[in-house]
Design a protein around this motif. Sequence first.
Motif, short mmCIF file in Angstrom:
data_model
loop_
_atom_site.label_atom_id
_atom_site.label_comp_id
_atom_site.label_asym_id
_atom_site.label_seq_id
_atom_site.Cartn_x
_atom_site.Cartn_y
_atom_site.Cartn_z
N THR A 35 0.85 -1.28 -0.06
CA THR A 35 0.00 0.00 0.14
C THR A 35 0.86 1.35 -0.04
O THR A 35 0.47 2.38 -0.57
N SER A 36 1.99 1.26 0.57
CA SER A 36 2.98 2.32 0.90
C SER A 36 3.43 2.84 -0.76
O SER A 36 3.82 3.88 -0.84
N PHE A 37 3.39 2.10 -1.76
CA PHE A 37 3.85 2.28 -2.96
C PHE A 37 2.87 3.24 -3.52
O PHE A 37 3.05 4.06 -4.49
N TYR A 38 1.72 3.08 -3.29
CA TYR A 38 0.32 3.87 -3.97
C TYR A 38 0.15 4.98 -3.23
O TYR A 38 -0.30 6.05 -3.61
N ALA A 39 0.20 5.20 -1.68
CA ALA A 39 -0.11 6.34 -0.86
C ALA A 39 0.71 6.19 0.30
O ALA A 39 1.12 5.07 0.89
N GLN A 40 0.96 7.72 0.94
CA GLN A 40 1.54 7.61 2.22
C GLN A 40 0.66 7.04 3.31
O GLN A 40 -0.48 7.35 3.37
N PRO A 41 0.95 5.93 4.29
CA PRO A 41 0.29 5.59 5.12
C PRO A 41 -0.12 6.54 6.16
O PRO A 41 0.91 7.54 6.41
N THR A 42 -1.26 6.54 6.68
CA THR A 42 -1.85 7.68 7.70
C THR A 42 -1.00 7.48 9.07
O THR A 42 -0.69 6.41 9.26
N CYS A 60 7.45 -5.36 5.41
CA CYS A 60 8.63 -4.98 4.43
C CYS A 60 7.86 -3.97 3.28
O CYS A 60 7.08 -4.28 2.19
N PHE A 61 7.91 -2.84 3.52
CA PHE A 61 7.15 -1.60 2.82
C PHE A 61 7.98 -1.31 1.25
O PHE A 61 9.02 -1.67 1.07
N LYS A 62 7.19 -1.01 0.50
CA LYS A 62 7.93 -0.51 -0.93
C LYS A 62 7.96 1.23 -0.61
O LYS A 62 6.99 1.75 -0.04
#
Length: 275
Positions: A35-42, A60-62
């Motif tokens: 999900t971090s590839f598409y948008a900054q997590p809140t 393991c975030f992108k």
Amino acid sequence: MWANDDWRGSLLPGSGPREHLADYAQVFDCVEGNTSFYAQPTAEAIASWARQAPAGFRFCFKLPGRLTHELRMVGIEDELAAFLERIAPLKGRLGPIMVQLPRDLGGEVLPRLEQFFVHVQAEGFEWAVEPRDPIFFAKGEVERQLNRLLISHGVDRVMLDVRPLFSGPNTIHPGLAVARSEKPHRPLHVFSSARQPIVRFIGHYDEATNLRLFVPWIERLFLWIKQGKSPFLFVHTPDNKAAPALARLLANQVHSRLGWRPIGEFPGECQGSLF
């Protein structure tokens, strides 16, 4: 991902509002944070994930696609700092952050990666790079330069194994055609440049194909673990409906080779067995 409506009654309990990361983490101890590839997590999401994930769990975030695909690793310092600050509350539960490069970003990215890893070396994060341009699979000087760069900075190379997806039977299923159009058809280059190699195994609907092509990974993962490395195995299927079951099947082969306890019933399966 750690939540999918198709997993209800198997990996996930079948009904009721729940925090599904906690259910997922009962079975698996890491996740590919796409999900971090598409948008900054809140900040609220990060706090929720920190609450649900046990101490030994690893995200393991992108790296955001804005940095890799739009800016192409140029002039990213401010946005990079904002991203790292946002995920900092999870720092004790992070695996390598994955830098997934565009399919058309070749040798020109090497100086940018060099500058990037010099810039982040004091931040305390682990990193991995997933190259996708064909030049990085040609076994030529550009690929050798990339591998030397990764070794020198202690960065892992993400290994994308799409052999099952592309070599399995041509099943008449829309999910197969979509997955084949979305995944880069690149050869598999097995290369561990640091201590946390990442394998992304893209399965097929055909179980026999998946099992046959996973066999060499059993010994490779066993070897890395015996060498003191901590490999990550992420398993996909074309529409990901069967991904948890395939992940359990494949991981248990490695567990058996290591003499580890197998992954058992999923939370949803346990719930179903009560009635």
